[in-house]
Design a protein around this motif. Structure first.
Motif, mmCIF file in Angstrom:
data_model
loop_
_atom_site.group_PDB
_atom_site.id
_atom_site.type_symbol
_atom_site.label_atom_id
_atom_site.label_comp_id
_atom_site.label_asym_id
_atom_site.label_seq_id
_atom_site.Cartn_x
_atom_site.Cartn_y
_atom_site.Cartn_z
ATOM 1 N N LEU A 92 38.693 33.724 44.148
ATOM 2 C CA LEU A 92 39.637 32.611 44.020
ATOM 3 C C LEU A 92 40.985 33.071 43.474
ATOM 4 N N TRP A 93 41.367 34.278 43.829
ATOM 5 C CA TRP A 93 42.672 34.819 43.413
ATOM 6 C C TRP A 93 43.429 35.308 44.644
ATOM 7 N N PRO A 94 44.019 34.391 45.398
ATOM 8 C CA PRO A 94 44.714 34.812 46.616
ATOM 9 C C PRO A 94 46.022 35.548 46.347
ATOM 10 N N ARG A 95 46.756 35.123 45.323
ATOM 11 C CA ARG A 95 48.068 35.722 45.017
ATOM 12 C C ARG A 95 48.527 35.237 43.654
ATOM 13 N N GLY A 96 49.626 35.804 43.184
ATOM 14 C CA GLY A 96 50.209 35.337 41.940
ATOM 15 C C GLY A 96 49.512 35.867 40.704
ATOM 16 N N PRO A 97 49.863 35.304 39.534
ATOM 17 C CA PRO A 97 49.276 35.771 38.276
ATOM 18 C C PRO A 97 47.821 35.352 38.128
ATOM 19 N N LEU A 98 47.128 36.015 37.217
ATOM 20 C CA LEU A 98 45.731 35.708 36.937
ATOM 21 C C LEU A 98 45.598 34.313 36.345
ATOM 22 N N THR A 99 44.557 33.596 36.780
ATOM 23 C CA THR A 99 44.253 32.272 36.248
ATOM 24 C C THR A 99 42.819 32.253 35.745
ATOM 25 N N LYS A 100 42.487 31.248 34.955
ATOM 26 C CA LYS A 100 41.109 31.094 34.500
ATOM 27 C C LYS A 100 40.165 30.938 35.681
ATOM 28 N N GLN A 101 40.590 30.174 36.682
ATOM 29 C CA GLN A 101 39.759 29.965 37.870
ATOM 30 C C GLN A 101 39.487 31.283 38.574
ATOM 31 N N ALA A 102 40.518 32.110 38.714
ATOM 32 C CA ALA A 102 40.338 33.409 39.365
ATOM 33 C C ALA A 102 39.416 34.296 38.543
ATOM 34 N N GLN A 103 39.628 34.329 37.244
ATOM 35 C CA GLN A 103 38.805 35.166 36.375
ATOM 36 C C GLN A 103 37.327 34.799 36.480
ATOM 37 N N ARG A 104 37.046 33.506 36.589
ATOM 38 C CA ARG A 104 35.664 33.040 36.664
ATOM 39 C C ARG A 104 35.033 33.281 38.025
ATOM 40 N N SER A 105 35.831 33.745 38.990
ATOM 41 C CA SER A 105 35.292 33.993 40.329
ATOM 42 C C SER A 105 35.054 35.472 40.585
ATOM 43 N N SER A 106 35.063 36.292 39.536
ATOM 44 C CA SER A 106 34.907 37.734 39.717
ATOM 45 C C SER A 106 33.457 38.109 39.979
ATOM 46 N N LEU A 107 33.282 39.108 40.833
ATOM 47 C CA LEU A 107 31.957 39.549 41.266
ATOM 48 C C LEU A 107 31.330 40.492 40.251
ATOM 49 N N GLY A 108 30.010 40.482 40.182
ATOM 50 C CA GLY A 108 29.303 41.333 39.247
ATOM 51 C C GLY A 108 29.419 40.846 37.823
ATOM 52 N N GLY A 109 29.660 39.575 37.648
ATOM 53 C CA GLY A 109 29.825 38.920 36.366
ATOM 54 C C GLY A 109 31.198 38.262 36.280
ATOM 55 N N PRO A 110 31.248 36.933 36.132
ATOM 56 C CA PRO A 110 30.095 36.059 35.944
ATOM 57 C C PRO A 110 29.291 35.749 37.213
ATOM 58 N N LEU A 111 29.897 35.963 38.416
ATOM 59 C CA LEU A 111 29.174 35.666 39.653
ATOM 60 C C LEU A 111 28.319 36.849 40.078
ATOM 61 N N ASP A 112 27.272 36.557 40.851
ATOM 62 C CA ASP A 112 26.469 37.632 41.431
ATOM 63 C C ASP A 112 27.364 38.581 42.208
ATOM 64 N N GLY A 113 26.998 39.870 42.144
ATOM 65 C CA GLY A 113 27.838 40.891 42.730
ATOM 66 C C GLY A 113 27.383 41.400 44.077
ATOM 67 N N THR A 114 27.720 42.645 44.352
ATOM 68 C CA THR A 114 27.676 43.185 45.706
ATOM 69 C C THR A 114 26.538 44.155 45.982
ATOM 70 N N LEU A 115 25.746 44.519 44.968
ATOM 71 C CA LEU A 115 24.691 45.514 45.204
ATOM 72 C C LEU A 115 23.473 44.833 45.824
ATOM 73 N N CYS A 116 23.652 44.484 47.085
ATOM 74 C CA CYS A 116 22.637 43.781 47.879
ATOM 75 C C CYS A 116 22.884 44.123 49.342
ATOM 76 N N GLU A 117 21.876 43.938 50.158
ATOM 77 C CA GLU A 117 22.012 44.359 51.559
ATOM 78 C C GLU A 117 22.901 43.437 52.377
ATOM 79 N N TYR A 118 22.969 42.172 52.005
ATOM 80 C CA TYR A 118 23.841 41.218 52.693
ATOM 81 C C TYR A 118 24.595 40.398 51.655
ATOM 82 N N PHE A 119 25.861 40.129 51.955
ATOM 83 C CA PHE A 119 26.711 39.413 50.997
ATOM 84 C C PHE A 119 27.548 38.382 51.755
ATOM 85 N N ALA A 120 27.514 37.148 51.310
ATOM 86 C CA ALA A 120 28.311 36.077 51.927
ATOM 87 C C ALA A 120 29.587 35.887 51.127
ATOM 88 N N ALA A 121 30.724 35.894 51.801
ATOM 89 C CA ALA A 121 32.021 35.728 51.139
ATOM 90 C C ALA A 121 32.857 34.723 51.908
#
Length: 337
Positions: A92-121
């Protein structure tokens, strides 16, 4: 599909394989068959519970990946099946400065990350992988590459002829080295390993410094720069290196705080910051727009990240142990072929 989860508590010993259903695509999503995942210092801190002790578990770990699109949602027209892509770090960080919303959308914490065979984005949260890079190399860009680019080019306004100090030979430092060279800047690189310094010299580093032999290396940087100091310092060390970074940087220069490998708490004499007009900036990776700008530079100069070792998924624990050892020169990658 197989995933690697942190479950039952923090610690490398609590990493385990877990079978989960293959995700289905939402209308605006793409499904990625993950081919490679690179490990970051952030991933290790997250697993140990040092990054966010309140992180909810279980958690699919890691933030970086490269793979190909194998399915797309009904409203996705900008991507085709078979295209090679990398998901961005914060969806949730398309452009511009960092926001709380963008920070909370980071992979591998707090959201599930990428070490998996299939990933939906989300279709807007991926970028095209450079054609000249392997999957392992492309997987090194989303965090380390974007962080180095944002620190030096976008925030630091790096110019040809500038001097950049890179601390160590991890992913951010070596990608910073390559970005600096592409822009026409000079690089002074530090390491405690003579072998790594020799390898770095072969990459065209102007000067190398053994920080174990020269603990007051900040003054040596000033000597190498005619008494002026460096315009930029890629500060990944943290508590034990920051005071020397402050000594190494020139009047009006920039220290980009990216890592805390030697600890996060330190006493700092604030007078040099004030008297020399030094800017200290924290860098939390970057946006999709930043990633796109990095890719323009990578493709124009055919830059390649330095991959030290690639482990199969079955050896994921060995990969994490090796990354934690600090022996690597560049990035450690897990292949999911």
């Amino acid at each position: 599909m197989r995933t690697v989860c942190l479950k039952g508590g923090f610690g490398l010993e609590n990493l385990a394989f877990e079978d989960r259903p293959i995700p289905t695509c939402g209308a605006r999503q793409v499904l990625i068959r993950v081919r490679a995942v690179s490990l970051n210092a952030r991933d290790l801190l997250m697993v140990r519970g040092e990054y966010n002790p309140r992180q909810k578990l279980p958690l699919v770990v890691c933030s970086d990946a490269a793979g190909e699109i194998v399915a797309r949602g009904t409203e996705v027209s900008e991507w085709q099946e078979g295209e090679r892509v990398c998901p961005i770090f914060a969806g949730l960080w398309p452009r511009g400065p960092l926001t709380k919303q963008a920070q909370r959308s980071s992979l591998g914490g707090p959201l599930d990350g990428t070490l998996c065979e299939y990933f939906a984005a989300d279709a807007a949260a991926v970028v095209r992988a450079p054609a000249h890079l392997s999957d392992a190399e492309a997987a090194c860009l989303p965090c380390a590459g974007v962080t180095a680019y944002r620190a030096l080019v976008e925030l630091g306004q790096l110019r040809a002829g500038d001097c950049v100090v890179c601390i160590g030979t991890g992913g951010v430092s070596l990608l910073g080295l390559r970005i600096a060279h592409a822009v026409g800047a000079r690089v002074i690189l530090l390491s405690r390993s003579s072998e790594k310094l020799t390898r770095a010299a072969s990459l065209g580093v102007e000067s190398t410094l053994d920080s174990s032999a020269i603990p007051a290396w900040g003054q040596q940087v000033r000597t190498l720069t005619g008494g002026e100091g460096a315009q930029h310092v890629i500060e990944v060390g943290g508590a034990q290196t920051f005071q020397q970074s402050l000594r190494a940087v020139r009047m009006g220069g920039v220290i980009s705080v990216i890592g805390v490998l030697s600890g996060a708490l330190t006493e700092v004499d604030l007078r040099p910051l004030l008297m020399q007009d030094v800017r200290v900036q924290g860098v939390f990776v970057g946006s999709r727009e930043t990633f796109s700008n990095l890719l323009t530079l990578v493709e124009e100069h055919l830059l390649r990240p330095d991959v030290d070792r690639t482990f199969p998924l079955s050896d994921m624990r060995e990969a994490f142990d090796y990354a934690a050892s600090g022996k690597q020169f560049g990035k450690v990658v897990i292949a999911l072929d």
